[in-house]
Design a protein around this motif. Structure first.
Motif, mmCIF file in Angstrom:
data_model
loop_
_atom_site.group_PDB
_atom_site.id
_atom_site.type_symbol
_atom_site.label_atom_id
_atom_site.label_comp_id
_atom_site.label_asym_id
_atom_site.label_seq_id
_atom_site.Cartn_x
_atom_site.Cartn_y
_atom_site.Cartn_z
ATOM 1 N N ALA A 192 40.645 51.061 34.906
ATOM 2 C CA ALA A 192 41.043 49.644 34.957
ATOM 3 C C ALA A 192 40.622 49.022 36.291
ATOM 4 O O ALA A 192 40.175 47.867 36.328
ATOM 5 C CB ALA A 192 42.553 49.508 34.762
ATOM 6 N N ASP A 193 40.747 49.776 37.391
ATOM 7 C CA ASP A 193 40.305 49.287 38.703
ATOM 8 C C ASP A 193 38.794 49.050 38.712
ATOM 9 O O ASP A 193 38.315 48.055 39.251
ATOM 10 C CB ASP A 193 40.666 50.282 39.814
ATOM 11 C CG ASP A 193 42.163 50.423 40.009
ATOM 12 O OD1 ASP A 193 42.904 49.451 39.741
ATOM 13 O OD2 ASP A 193 42.589 51.519 40.432
ATOM 14 N N ILE A 194 38.062 49.993 38.123
ATOM 15 C CA ILE A 194 36.599 49.875 38.063
ATOM 16 C C ILE A 194 36.218 48.658 37.229
ATOM 17 O O ILE A 194 35.343 47.881 37.603
ATOM 18 C CB ILE A 194 35.970 51.172 37.517
ATOM 19 C CG1 ILE A 194 36.151 52.299 38.542
ATOM 20 C CG2 ILE A 194 34.504 50.975 37.159
ATOM 21 C CD1 ILE A 194 35.730 53.672 38.062
ATOM 22 N N GLU A 195 36.896 48.486 36.099
ATOM 23 C CA GLU A 195 36.617 47.332 35.234
ATOM 24 C C GLU A 195 36.881 46.025 35.959
ATOM 25 O O GLU A 195 36.094 45.071 35.873
ATOM 26 C CB GLU A 195 37.470 47.430 33.964
ATOM 27 C CG GLU A 195 37.078 46.469 32.883
ATOM 28 C CD GLU A 195 35.704 46.755 32.303
ATOM 29 O OE1 GLU A 195 34.975 45.765 32.056
ATOM 30 O OE2 GLU A 195 35.355 47.926 32.114
ATOM 31 N N LYS A 196 37.972 45.974 36.696
ATOM 32 C CA LYS A 196 38.350 44.752 37.414
ATOM 33 C C LYS A 196 37.340 44.409 38.518
ATOM 34 O O LYS A 196 37.071 43.235 38.777
ATOM 35 C CB LYS A 196 39.747 44.932 38.013
ATOM 36 C CG LYS A 196 40.315 43.697 38.647
ATOM 37 C CD LYS A 196 41.735 43.950 39.123
ATOM 38 C CE LYS A 196 42.285 42.720 39.818
ATOM 39 N NZ LYS A 196 43.641 42.936 40.333
ATOM 40 N N ALA A 197 36.757 45.434 39.159
ATOM 41 C CA ALA A 197 35.801 45.215 40.255
ATOM 42 C C ALA A 197 34.369 44.996 39.763
ATOM 43 O O ALA A 197 33.486 44.678 40.555
ATOM 44 C CB ALA A 197 35.838 46.398 41.215
#
Length: 195
Positions: free
Chosen positions: A104-109
Protein backbone atom coordinates in the motif's frame (compact mmCIF):
# COMPACT_ATOMS: atom_id res chain seq x y z
CA UNK A 1 60.63 19.15 -19.18
CA UNK A 2 58.16 21.63 -20.58
CA UNK A 3 57.51 19.32 -23.52
CA UNK A 4 56.49 16.59 -21.08
CA UNK A 5 54.13 18.97 -19.29
CA UNK A 6 52.54 20.11 -22.56
CA UNK A 7 52.25 16.49 -23.66
CA UNK A 8 50.26 15.75 -20.51
CA UNK A 9 47.98 18.71 -21.17
CA UNK A 10 47.37 17.60 -24.76
CA UNK A 11 46.56 14.12 -23.50
CA UNK A 12 43.68 15.41 -21.34
CA UNK A 13 40.92 15.38 -24.01
CA UNK A 14 41.62 11.76 -24.89
CA UNK A 15 41.44 10.52 -21.29
CA UNK A 16 37.65 10.41 -21.28
CA UNK A 17 37.55 8.23 -24.40
CA UNK A 18 40.27 5.96 -23.06
CA UNK A 19 38.58 5.62 -19.67
CA UNK A 20 35.29 4.34 -21.12
CA UNK A 21 36.93 2.04 -23.68
CA UNK A 22 37.92 -0.57 -21.10
CA UNK A 23 34.59 -0.71 -19.28
CA UNK A 24 33.11 -4.19 -19.18
CA UNK A 25 29.44 -5.01 -18.79
CA UNK A 26 30.03 -5.87 -15.12
CA UNK A 27 31.48 -2.39 -14.49
CA UNK A 28 28.74 -0.58 -16.43
CA UNK A 29 26.80 1.64 -14.00
CA UNK A 30 23.78 1.46 -16.33
CA UNK A 31 23.27 -2.25 -15.61
CA UNK A 32 20.38 -3.04 -13.27
CA UNK A 33 20.55 -6.19 -11.17
CA UNK A 34 17.08 -7.72 -10.92
CA UNK A 35 17.90 -10.54 -8.54
CA UNK A 36 20.26 -12.73 -10.53
CA UNK A 37 19.14 -11.21 -13.84
CA UNK A 38 20.50 -8.13 -15.57
CA UNK A 39 19.00 -5.36 -17.66
CA UNK A 40 20.45 -2.17 -19.12
CA UNK A 41 18.83 1.18 -18.29
CA UNK A 42 19.14 4.21 -20.58
CA UNK A 43 17.39 7.55 -20.35
CA UNK A 44 16.97 10.38 -22.84
CA UNK A 45 15.64 13.91 -22.81
CA UNK A 46 15.38 14.69 -26.53
CA UNK A 47 13.95 18.19 -26.12
CA UNK A 48 16.62 19.24 -23.63
CA UNK A 49 19.69 17.08 -24.27
CA UNK A 50 19.23 15.85 -27.89
CA UNK A 51 20.68 12.33 -28.15
CA UNK A 52 22.70 12.41 -24.92
CA UNK A 53 22.17 9.25 -22.86
CA UNK A 54 22.07 9.07 -19.10
CA UNK A 55 21.68 6.18 -16.71
CA UNK A 56 21.79 7.62 -13.22
CA UNK A 57 20.22 11.02 -12.62
CA UNK A 58 17.90 12.86 -15.00
CA UNK A 59 19.59 16.22 -15.54
CA UNK A 60 16.64 18.45 -16.52
CA UNK A 61 12.96 18.86 -15.73
CA UNK A 62 10.47 17.93 -18.43
CA UNK A 63 9.89 14.83 -20.52
CA UNK A 64 12.18 11.85 -20.03
CA UNK A 65 12.23 8.67 -22.10
CA UNK A 66 13.44 5.61 -20.22
CA UNK A 67 14.38 2.34 -21.87
CA UNK A 68 15.13 -0.94 -20.10
CA UNK A 69 16.77 -3.57 -22.31
CA UNK A 70 16.98 -7.11 -20.95
CA UNK A 71 20.49 -8.52 -21.00
CA UNK A 72 19.45 -11.96 -19.74
CA UNK A 73 17.09 -13.73 -22.13
CA UNK A 74 15.13 -15.31 -19.24
CA UNK A 75 13.59 -11.91 -18.48
CA UNK A 76 11.72 -12.10 -21.82
CA UNK A 77 9.72 -15.05 -20.44
CA UNK A 78 8.86 -13.34 -17.16
CA UNK A 79 6.19 -10.85 -16.21
CA UNK A 80 8.09 -7.62 -15.55
CA UNK A 81 6.67 -4.54 -13.83
CA UNK A 82 8.26 -1.08 -13.78
CA UNK A 83 7.42 1.75 -11.38
CA UNK A 84 8.74 5.17 -10.56
CA UNK A 85 8.14 6.12 -6.94
CA UNK A 86 8.47 9.45 -5.20
CA UNK A 87 11.13 9.15 -2.51
CA UNK A 88 8.61 10.09 0.20
CA UNK A 89 10.71 8.58 3.01
CA UNK A 90 13.82 10.44 1.80
CA UNK A 91 15.82 7.22 1.50
CA UNK A 92 18.28 8.74 -0.97
CA UNK A 93 20.96 6.79 -2.85
CA UNK A 94 20.98 3.88 -0.38
CA UNK A 95 17.32 2.93 -0.81
CA UNK A 96 16.57 -0.78 -0.56
CA UNK A 97 13.38 -2.67 -1.35
CA UNK A 98 12.75 -3.52 2.32
CA UNK A 99 12.66 0.21 3.12
CA UNK A 100 9.89 1.03 0.63
CA UNK A 101 7.19 -0.15 3.02
CA UNK A 102 4.07 -2.20 2.45
CA UNK A 103 2.46 -2.76 -0.96
CA UNK A 104 0.00 0.00 0.00
CA UNK A 105 2.92 2.37 0.75
CA UNK A 106 4.50 1.53 -2.61
CA UNK A 107 1.19 2.09 -4.38
CA UNK A 108 0.70 5.44 -2.66
CA UNK A 109 4.22 6.63 -3.65
CA UNK A 110 3.87 5.46 -7.28
CA UNK A 111 4.21 8.20 -9.88
CA UNK A 112 4.34 5.92 -12.92
CA UNK A 113 3.30 2.28 -13.29
CA UNK A 114 3.93 -0.02 -16.23
CA UNK A 115 1.83 -3.05 -15.32
CA UNK A 116 3.42 -6.51 -15.14
CA UNK A 117 3.62 -7.98 -18.61
CA UNK A 118 5.84 -10.15 -20.76
CA UNK A 119 8.22 -8.33 -23.07
CA UNK A 120 9.27 -10.92 -25.69
CA UNK A 121 11.36 -8.32 -27.55
CA UNK A 122 13.28 -7.63 -24.34
CA UNK A 123 12.60 -3.88 -24.10
CA UNK A 124 10.45 -1.72 -21.86
CA UNK A 125 9.94 1.85 -23.10
CA UNK A 126 8.29 4.52 -20.92
CA UNK A 127 7.91 8.28 -21.01
CA UNK A 128 7.36 10.48 -17.99
CA UNK A 129 6.96 14.23 -17.44
CA UNK A 130 8.94 15.55 -14.48
CA UNK A 131 7.60 19.05 -13.75
CA UNK A 132 9.39 19.32 -10.39
CA UNK A 133 12.89 18.49 -9.25
CA UNK A 134 13.42 15.93 -6.53
CA UNK A 135 14.39 12.40 -5.58
CA UNK A 136 12.73 9.32 -7.08
CA UNK A 137 13.12 5.56 -6.94
CA UNK A 138 12.89 3.18 -9.89
CA UNK A 139 11.47 -0.24 -9.05
CA UNK A 140 11.64 -3.17 -11.46
CA UNK A 141 10.18 -6.52 -10.43
CA UNK A 142 10.14 -9.77 -12.39
CA UNK A 143 8.18 -12.95 -11.61
CA UNK A 144 9.48 -16.32 -12.84
CA UNK A 145 6.73 -18.10 -14.84
CA UNK A 146 7.37 -21.57 -13.37
CA UNK A 147 8.68 -21.08 -9.82
CA UNK A 148 6.78 -17.85 -9.14
CA UNK A 149 9.97 -16.45 -7.62
CA UNK A 150 9.99 -12.63 -7.58
CA UNK A 151 13.17 -10.64 -8.20
CA UNK A 152 13.43 -6.88 -7.72
CA UNK A 153 15.77 -4.02 -8.51
CA UNK A 154 15.66 -0.65 -6.74
CA UNK A 155 17.53 2.26 -8.27
CA UNK A 156 17.29 5.74 -6.74
CA UNK A 157 17.75 8.80 -8.95
CA UNK A 158 17.23 12.52 -8.90
CA UNK A 159 15.60 14.82 -11.43
CA UNK A 160 16.76 18.37 -12.08
CA UNK A 161 19.18 18.37 -9.15
CA UNK A 162 22.60 19.82 -9.93
CA UNK A 163 25.58 18.01 -8.45
CA UNK A 164 29.09 19.31 -8.92
CA UNK A 165 30.75 16.29 -7.26
CA UNK A 166 31.01 14.57 -10.64
CA UNK A 167 33.50 17.25 -11.72
CA UNK A 168 35.82 16.57 -8.76
CA UNK A 169 37.97 13.94 -10.57
CA UNK A 170 38.58 16.35 -13.47
CA UNK A 171 39.43 19.18 -11.09
CA UNK A 172 41.90 16.93 -9.25
CA UNK A 173 43.42 15.79 -12.55
CA UNK A 174 43.97 19.38 -13.74
CA UNK A 175 45.34 20.34 -10.32
CA UNK A 176 47.74 17.38 -10.45
CA UNK A 177 48.96 18.30 -13.93
CA UNK A 178 49.52 21.92 -12.88
CA UNK A 179 51.39 20.75 -9.79
CA UNK A 180 53.45 18.42 -11.97
CA UNK A 181 54.33 21.31 -14.27
CA UNK A 182 55.53 23.36 -11.30
CA UNK A 183 57.68 20.47 -10.08
CA UNK A 184 59.11 19.76 -13.53
CA UNK A 185 60.03 23.35 -14.29
CA UNK A 186 61.32 24.03 -10.78
CA UNK A 187 59.28 27.20 -10.33
CA UNK A 188 55.70 28.41 -10.66
CA UNK A 189 54.62 28.92 -14.26
CA UNK A 190 54.02 32.66 -13.77
CA UNK A 191 57.23 33.41 -11.82
CA UNK A 192 59.43 36.01 -13.50
CA UNK A 193 62.79 34.91 -14.81
CA UNK A 194 65.45 36.88 -12.89
CA UNK A 195 67.84 36.98 -15.87
Amino acid sequence: MRRLAWGLILLLPSLQVFAHGGVSLEEDVCVLRIGKYRAHFTGYQPERRATQEFCEDIPELGRAIMVIDFIDEDLRLMEVEFRILRDVAQLGNNARYEQLGSPADIEKATLLLREASQYPRGTIHVEQQFPESGRFIGLVSARHPVSGERSVSVFPFSVGVRSYWKYLPWFLLVLGICGGMVLLTGRPADAADPT
